[in-house]
Every structure is written in structure tokens, then in C-alpha cells.
Design a protein around this motif. Structure first.
Motif, PDB file in Angstrom:
ATOM      1  N   LYS A   3      -8.899  11.224  -2.148  1.00 30.12           N
ATOM      2  CA  LYS A   3      -7.770  11.096  -1.225  1.00 30.12           C
ATOM      3  C   LYS A   3      -7.486   9.627  -0.985  1.00 30.12           C
ATOM      4  O   LYS A   3      -8.396   8.795  -1.068  1.00 30.12           O
ATOM      5  CB  LYS A   3      -8.097  11.739   0.123  1.00 30.12           C
ATOM      6  N   VAL A   5      -6.814   6.798   1.634  1.00 29.14           N
ATOM      7  CA  VAL A   5      -7.143   6.577   3.036  1.00 29.14           C
ATOM      8  C   VAL A   5      -6.610   5.199   3.436  1.00 29.14           C
ATOM      9  O   VAL A   5      -6.661   4.262   2.640  1.00 29.14           O
ATOM     10  CB  VAL A   5      -8.676   6.636   3.231  1.00 29.14           C
ATOM     11  N   SER A  35      -2.168   8.386   5.949  1.00 27.51           N
ATOM     12  CA  SER A  35      -2.309   9.357   4.875  1.00 27.51           C
ATOM     13  C   SER A  35      -1.973  10.755   5.379  1.00 27.51           C
ATOM     14  O   SER A  35      -2.330  11.120   6.501  1.00 27.51           O
ATOM     15  CB  SER A  35      -3.754   9.338   4.353  1.00 27.51           C
ATOM     16  N   GLY A  37      -3.226  13.229   3.922  1.00 33.26           N
ATOM     17  CA  GLY A  37      -4.462  13.955   3.649  1.00 33.26           C
ATOM     18  C   GLY A  37      -4.437  14.800   2.395  1.00 33.26           C
ATOM     19  O   GLY A  37      -5.294  15.657   2.193  1.00 33.26           O
TER      20      GLY A  37
END
Ligand code: SF4
Length: 65
Positions: A3, A5, A35, A37
Motif C-alpha cells: 500500500k 502510505v 492514502s 488504503g
């Protein structure tokens, strides 16, 4: 999975990463990148790495979860 971040304390809100990765990043109410996510798709990895390299305050990170 990976991901994107954001270190929001470091972010100065230049917008570069949000413009490059609108599927993954938005501005929060303070004008900092945030973000959403979402899992980073392999085809977007290079674009994400560019944002990591180009953020003026090194606030964009890719993390393995
Ligand atoms: S590139 Fe860096 S400073 Fe600019 S909005 Fe993204 S996280 Fe913030």
C-alpha cells in the motif's frame, strides 16, 4: 500486499503524488495527501516509486502489509 502510505506530518501539500496517483491518494481537509488504503496494483508500482522519489519531503512510502 503493498500500500502507499503518507507521512502526513512531513507532507507539505505540494500535490505531486495526489496528481500522479489519484486512484490511491486524496487530499485531507488540511490539504495534506492521504492514502485511501487501496492495494497497490503491480502495474502502478513504477508510478508509485516515482512519487516516492519525487516527493520533496520524502513523505511517500510503500509499505508491505
Ligand atoms: S508529494 Fe509529498 S509533499 Fe507533495 S503532496 Fe505528496 S506527500 Fe505531500
Amino acid at each position: 500486499m503493498e500500500k502507499i502510505v503518507i507521512n502526513k506530518e512531513a507532507c507539505i501539500g505540494c500535490g505531486l503524488c495526489v496528481n500522479n496517483l489519484p486512484e490511491y491518494l486524496v487530499f485531507d481537509e488540511m490539504g495534506h495527501a492521504e492514502s485511501v488504503g487501496k492495494e497497490l496494483k503491480p502495474e502502478d508500482k513504477n508510478l508509485a516509486l516515482e512519487s516516492v522519489d519525487n516527493c520533496p519531503v520524502q513523505a511517500v512510502l510503500i509499505e508491505e502489509e
